[in-house]
Structures are given as structure tokens and as C-alpha cells.
Design an enzyme around this catalytic site. Structure first.
Site, PDB file in Angstrom:
ATOM      1  N   ASP A 107       0.852  -1.178   0.000  1.00 50.16           N
ATOM      2  CA  ASP A 107       0.000   0.000   0.000  1.00 50.16           C
ATOM      3  C   ASP A 107       0.893   1.236   0.000  1.00 50.16           C
ATOM      4  OD1 ASP A 107      -2.502   1.493   0.462  1.00 50.16           O
ATOM      5  OD2 ASP A 107      -3.219  -0.385   1.350  1.00 50.16           O
ATOM      6  N   GLU A 109      -6.400   3.894  -5.971  1.00 49.72           N
ATOM      7  CA  GLU A 109      -7.722   4.068  -5.353  1.00 49.72           C
ATOM      8  C   GLU A 109      -8.230   5.461  -5.729  1.00 49.72           C
ATOM      9  OE1 GLU A 109      -9.878   3.890  -0.983  1.00 49.72           O
ATOM     10  OE2 GLU A 109      -8.061   5.046  -1.281  1.00 49.72           O
ATOM     11  N   ASP A 165      -3.211   4.586  -2.291  1.00 51.36           N
ATOM     12  CA  ASP A 165      -4.301   5.144  -1.489  1.00 51.36           C
ATOM     13  C   ASP A 165      -4.754   6.507  -2.033  1.00 51.36           C
ATOM     14  OD1 ASP A 165      -5.641   4.629   1.206  1.00 51.36           O
ATOM     15  OD2 ASP A 165      -4.911   6.673   1.510  1.00 51.36           O
ATOM     16  N   HIS A 173     -11.386  -3.439   3.166  1.00 45.33           N
ATOM     17  CA  HIS A 173     -11.311  -3.076   4.591  1.00 45.33           C
ATOM     18  C   HIS A 173     -12.114  -1.822   4.928  1.00 45.33           C
ATOM     19  CE1 HIS A 173      -8.507  -0.518   2.557  1.00 45.33           C
ATOM     20  NE2 HIS A 173      -8.386   0.232   3.643  1.00 45.33           N
ATOM     21  N   ASP A 174     -12.643  -1.124   3.928  1.00 48.33           N
ATOM     22  CA  ASP A 174     -13.438   0.085   4.170  1.00 48.33           C
ATOM     23  C   ASP A 174     -14.928  -0.133   3.948  1.00 48.33           C
ATOM     24  OD1 ASP A 174     -11.149   1.666   4.581  1.00 48.33           O
ATOM     25  OD2 ASP A 174     -10.962   2.106   2.441  1.00 48.33           O
TER      26      ASP A 174
HETATM   27  C1  NOJ Z   1      -8.483   4.908   1.900  1.00 43.47           C
HETATM   28  C2  NOJ Z   1      -8.145   3.751   2.770  1.00 43.47           C
HETATM   29  O1  NOJ Z   1      -8.543   2.564   2.144  1.00 43.47           O
HETATM   30  C3  NOJ Z   1      -8.801   3.984   4.091  1.00 43.47           C
HETATM   31  O2  NOJ Z   1      -8.754   2.867   4.929  1.00 43.47           O
HETATM   32  C4  NOJ Z   1      -8.161   5.180   4.723  1.00 43.47           C
HETATM   33  O3  NOJ Z   1      -8.837   5.519   5.909  1.00 43.47           O
HETATM   34  C5  NOJ Z   1      -8.181   6.391   3.793  1.00 43.47           C
HETATM   35  N1  NOJ Z   1      -7.877   6.067   2.442  1.00 43.47           N
HETATM   36  C6  NOJ Z   1      -7.188   7.409   4.243  1.00 43.47           C
HETATM   37  O4  NOJ Z   1      -5.882   6.917   4.043  1.00 43.47           O
END
Ligand code: NOJ
Length: 562
Positions: free
Chosen positions: A98, A257, A200, A331-332
Site C-alpha cells: 500500500d 484508489e 491510497d 477493509h473500508d
Molecule cells: C483509503 C483507505 O482505504 C482507508 O482505509 C483510509 O482511511 C483512507 N484512504 C485514508 O488513508
């Protein structure tokens, strides 16, 4: 279309904090991951994406990095990490790391310096501004984690920008020194032998000049500034520079992302001629049930809404324009089976059906840890049992500042909260699901006696063993990787059906998205001599005529048409 390992492979995402704890401190770690590599190899995984393992004060579980070139103490040492990479490579698997460079931590040494004085050499590594003339924040942007995006700092009486938590200051990409530091750090990891990066919120690194106020028609305290920091004016310039200086020198995989990206915009990031990235994580499906009030304002949607989004991306990046990444959770996000399937009566069937979708669309499939055993969302009684900063900030704002009903806010957390996906991996039916011998940092989902990897590996009818067959089926049939996508029955509120075609080869996919028996009728334009079943989540009579038949709840079938 050019063949590439990152198009043909299957990715598995590990959220290290919740994967496997080797030393009983209640926190997953790298030695724990190493003990599970055979489990992953057996499943058929080619590529591991590791969520951040770098040094971090853990305000946002590692997405707030204080040292990019050190491993978080709780996760182990750099030599543990070296061993992980070696053991993956020994098994013919790859590792992508990451890369979190939109922001880092206020405990990073650059920020510690930056905040010291206006003329500190690191001042311009971050985005500092004075208050407005009326003494309020420099602009009205709302943080993605609630409240203002600006934090006042006493030392110099200025504010710094943080799109996420206040311990996650945004880096100033306008500063060439920042960019060079990032490129050097990336090169350092690549020279250690990693196979790529997941980047990210990479489409947020370029902000609109002047950082203007966002429109605020409802007169809220803060307003969404997304248009001023997503896909900003210099984003492509920065990514090309990064590609030229770093990425192009290695045979690696990159996935950015990128919230808020349309297929048209995505082409500008991933088309081969652009020399930027290879894939994106887009959010259209993840936003399908978000209302005008954002992600916590959950609204209903239909199967045709779902299909419209999926198919739009299939066509949008298909036919050589780009390459899709395929994911249904991470994970989000809430757990796939709870969100898009049925996590009670038809948990097995619906998880397998959704897995079939994931492995038969065009793109690279990403499995999130626990998906392969059908892990579900969780409901903890009180907010105290939750750990996620986004969840807590939202709860505080809605309950303590706005006076909303706590029970209602908890309902939205049950549906959308990130801790749904972060409960510890369920390895077996022993205490704490075999995740730790200590006290887990986040409670285990109480359904672990029924849902766990030990059971799943040994049960031929499990989701795990079905995923194993899906991965193998995709590997054996290049048409499932590279074939063009054509949707059938697009108005159906029952079925998602499509074909994939590569030269003379054609595959038909039929997915019943409902919890009941449904009559399926194959459109006349689909002609064939014989239909050979490649995979299904139910027992199927091979002699059955597929022009007309009754599908069972959440049934999935994949046929090769000759
Ligand atoms: C996206 C990540 O997947 C998430 O877990 C994170 O809180 C935010 N970006 C900030 O880095």
C-alpha cells in the site's frame, strides 16, 4: 490484447491487524501472515495486497504513516517482512504494498519539522494557510472523516489541511521536493523486490489552486470539497512523472484508489498510451446505496441499478480502452455477502453467486480476507465496541453535536461501518476464532463457531472450495480473463446474465440475484450447438436444456458455448 500477469492473476487483500496474531498481543502481525501462506496458495492466490504495515501511531490503522521505511512494531520487524516477501516469491506469489502518499502522519519527521516555524525547510511539505479574515478556517471543506479539513496549529497560528483525520496532514505535491522524496521511497521498496503498489486515494494529490470554498447551498457548517481535490488539475502530470521516474523501470502492477472517477476519466489514468497506472478502484458500486447525505444515509437500490454500474464499467474500460479491477468489498466496506447477498438462509449460495460474478467479469478479481469463507457483517451493542476513527467521528458528530437518535446512528453503522470488515479473521472454532491467544484488538464476530477457515477448507461444499474452483476455472479459460463482455437481459430485476467472447470462444454466465426459484429464458440471439457446464454453485443435470429452465435461489452457472 496484450497478456499480462496482473490481468490473469487473482489478488487477495490482507488487512494485517486482523489477519493472524503470532505473539498473543491481540494484533495480527507479519509472522502470523507467514503461517497462512499455504492456505492462500492452496486457494489459488497469485498476488497479495498488504494494507499498510509501516510505522504508524495508528490513528487510522496504519493509513497514517510516520516512517515509510520501517515496519510497525506491533506487526514485527523488517526482517520478518523480508521473510514474508521471500516466502511469497518461493511459492510463486507476488506482493503489492500500500502506498499512502496523499497524506502521512503528524508524527512523521517531515511534519514534526514542518510545524515548527514558518521558515522551516519542511514547511512547504504540507499545505498550510492562515485563517480567513473573519478568523474561521481557510476554507469550508468538510473532512472525509467529519468536521473541517483544517486543523489549527498554535505554534505558528496557521492551519494545515487534512482531507482525512487531523493526524493525517496532506502532503503538498506542488513541492517538487515532496515528489522526489516519494519517488525515492517507492524506488527503495521496488529495489527490495516488491511487485507493485496499491495507491491510497491517489486521485486526491492535486488540489485546485487557491483552495476555494465549495458551494454550500444547504448552508451547512462545512461542505463537500470533492470537486476541488479529486482528479485535480495536475493529477496526470504527477502520475506521468511518477511513471517515468519510477514505475516504468519495473515489471510491476499498479492500482490506484480513486473515489469519484467515471469510466471516461478512468481511461485517462489506465489507458496504455497514457503511461500512468494499470488499474483503478472505482467507487460507483460502493456508492450505490448512499443517499444525498452521503455514505451513512443508506438508500435502497435495484438489481438494474447494480447491473447498470457494473456493465457501464465493463463497456467503459473494455475493448482495449483500459482494464478493470473487480471487488465487492475491502477493509473500508461492509461484507459482500451481507450487502449484496443474503447472510442468513442463503449465505453459501449467495456468496458463491457473487464470487462467480467477481471471477467472470473482465478485470482482475480482488478477494478481501474472509470473503473466501463468507464472513459477514457484525453488530456490536454499543459504540464503545467499535474502533474505527471514521465511525467514531461520525457518531460523535451526529449524536453529540447534532442530537440524532443513537439507535438510528447505530443502525447505519451496522450497515456501512468499516469495522464490519475488520473483525478478526475466523480461522477455527476455538476461542477468539483462533486469531489470537490474547485479547483481540477488535472483537471477533460471534458467528465464528459456524463460519471459519478450518471448517471451510475441509468441507467440499464450502465457499472456500468453490472459490478455489472459480480461480482455477478462470486460469484454465483465458476467455474469462480477456473475453469481451456483452450483457443480456439488461432490464431483468432477477438475473445478471452476460457472455464473454474471445475469438472463437464464448462463455455464458447466468446469475440469479434473488432468494427464490426463477424461470430463466435464454434470449434467442444467443445461438450455440452445445453448452458445457464450467462451474455452478448447485448440482446441475448436464442434459438440461438451458434455453428454458428454473434457477434456484442465488443460482450461478457458467457455460462454455460451442
Ligand atoms: C483509503 C483507505 O482505504 C482507508 O482505509 C483510509 O482511511 C483512507 N484512504 C485514508 O488513508
Amino acid at each position: 490484447m496484450e497478456r499480462k500477469w496482473w490481468k490473469e492473476g487473482t489478488v487477495y487483500q490482507i488487512y494485517p491487524r486482523s489477519y493472524a496474531d503470532s505473539n498473543g498481543d491481540g494484533i495480527g502481525d507479519i509472522p502470523g501472515i507467514i503461517t497462512k501462506l499455504d492456505y492462500l496458495k492452496n486457494l489459488g492466490i497469485d498476488i497479495i495486497w498488504l494494507s499498510p504495515v509501516y510505522q504508524s501511531p495508528n490513528d487510522d490503522n496504519g493509513y497514517d504513516i510516520s516512517d515509510y521505511q520501517a515496519i510497525m512494531d506491533e506487526f514485527g520487524t523488517m526482517s520478518d517482512w523480508d521473510q514474508l516477501l521471500q516466502e511469497l516469491h518461493d511459492r510463486g506469489m507476488k506482493l503489492i504494498m500500500d502506498l499512502v502518499v496523499n497524506h502521512n502522519s503528524d508524527e512523521h519527521r517531515w511534519f514534526v519539522e514542518s510545524r515548527k516555524s514558518l521558515d522551516n525547510p519542511y514547511r512547504d511539505y504540507y499545505i498550510w494557510r492562515a485563517a480567513k479574515a473573519d478568523g474561521t478556517e481557510p476554507n469550508n471543506w468538510e473532512s472525509i472523516f467529519s468536521g473541517s479539513t483544517w486543523q489549527h496549529d498554535e505554534q505558528t497560528d496557521q492551519y494545515y489541511l487534512h482531507l482525512f483525520a487531523k493526524k493525517q496532514p496532506d502532503l503538498n505535491w506542488e513541492n517538487p521536493k515532496v515528489r522526489q522524496e516519494v519517488y525515492d521511497m517507492m524506488t527503495w521498496w521496488l529495489d527490495k523486490g516488491i511487485d507493485g503498489f496499491r495507491m491510497d486515494v491517489i486521485n486526491m494529490i492535486s488540489k485546485v489552486e487557491g483552495l476555494p470554498d465549495a458551494p454550500n447551498p444547504e448552508g451547512r457548517k462545512y461542505a463537500s470539497g470533492g470537486d476541488y481535490f479529486m482528479n485535480g488539475p495536475k493529477i496526470h502530470e504527477y502520475l506521468r512523472e511518477m511513471n517515468e521516474q519510477v514505475l516504468s523501470k519495473y515489471d510491476i502492477m499498479t492500482v490506484g484508489e480513486t473515489p469519484g472517477v467515471t469510466p471516461e476519466q478512468a481511461i485517462d489514468y489506465v489507458n496504455d498510451d497514457r503511461h500512468e497506472l494499470q488499474m483503478l478502484f472505482q467507487f460507483e458500486l460502493m456508492d450505490i446505496d448512499s443517499g444525498p447525505g452521503g455514505k451513512w444515509n443508506v438508500v435502497p437500490y435495484t438489481l438494474t441499478d447494480f447491473k447498470r454500474i457494473m456493465s457501464k464499467w465493463q463497456y467503459g474500460l473494455g475493448r482495449g480502452k483500459g482494464w478493470n479491477s473487480l471487488y465487492l468489498n475491502n477493509h473500508d466496506q461492509p461484507r459482500m455477502v451481507s450487502r449484496f447477498g443474503d447472510d442468513s438462509t442463503y449465505r453459501l449460495e449467495s456468496a458463491k453467486m457473487l464470487g462467480t460474478l467477481l471471477h467472470t467479469l473482465q478485470g482482475t478479481p480482488y478477494i478481501y480476507q474472509g470473503e473466501e469463507i463468507g464472513m459477514t457483517n457484525v453488530k456490536f451493542d454499543t459504540i464503545e465496541h467499535y474502533q474505527d476513527i471514521e465511525t467514531h467521528n461520525m457518531y460523535n458528530e451526529k449524536v453529540h453535536q447534532e442530537g440524532q437518535d443513537p439507535a438510528k446512528v447505530m443502525e447505519s453503522i451496522y450497515i456501512k461501518g468499516r469495522d464490519n470488515a475488520r473483525t478478526p479473521m475466523q480461522w477455527d472454532d476455538s476461542e477468539h476464532a483462533g486469531f489470537t491467544t490474547g485479547t483481540p484488538w477488535l472483537q471477533v464476530n460471534p458467528n465464528y463457531p459456524q463460519i471459519n477457515a478450518k471448517q471451510a477448507v475441509s468441507d467440499p461444499n464450502s465457499i472456500y472450495n468453490y472459490y478455489k474452483r472459480l480461480i482455477q476455472t478462470r486460469r484454465d479459460n483465458l476467455v474469462l480473463v480477456y473475453g469481451e463482455f456483452d450483457e443480456l437481459l439488461s432490464d431483468s430485476e432477477t438475473f445478471y446474465a452476460y457472455t464473454r467472447t474471445l475469438n472463437e470462444e464464448r462463455v455464458l454466465v447466468i446469475l440469479n440475484f434473488t432468494c427464490s426459484d426463477q424461470a430463466f429464458e435464454l434470449p434467442k440471439e444467443v445461438t450455440y450447438q452445445t453448452a458445457e457446464l464450467l462451474i455452478s454453485n448447485y448440482e446441475v443435470d448436464p442434459a438440461q436444456d438451458i434455453r428454458n429452465f428454473t434457477t434456484r435461489p442465488y443460482e450461478a452457472r457458467v457455460y462454455r458455448l460451442n
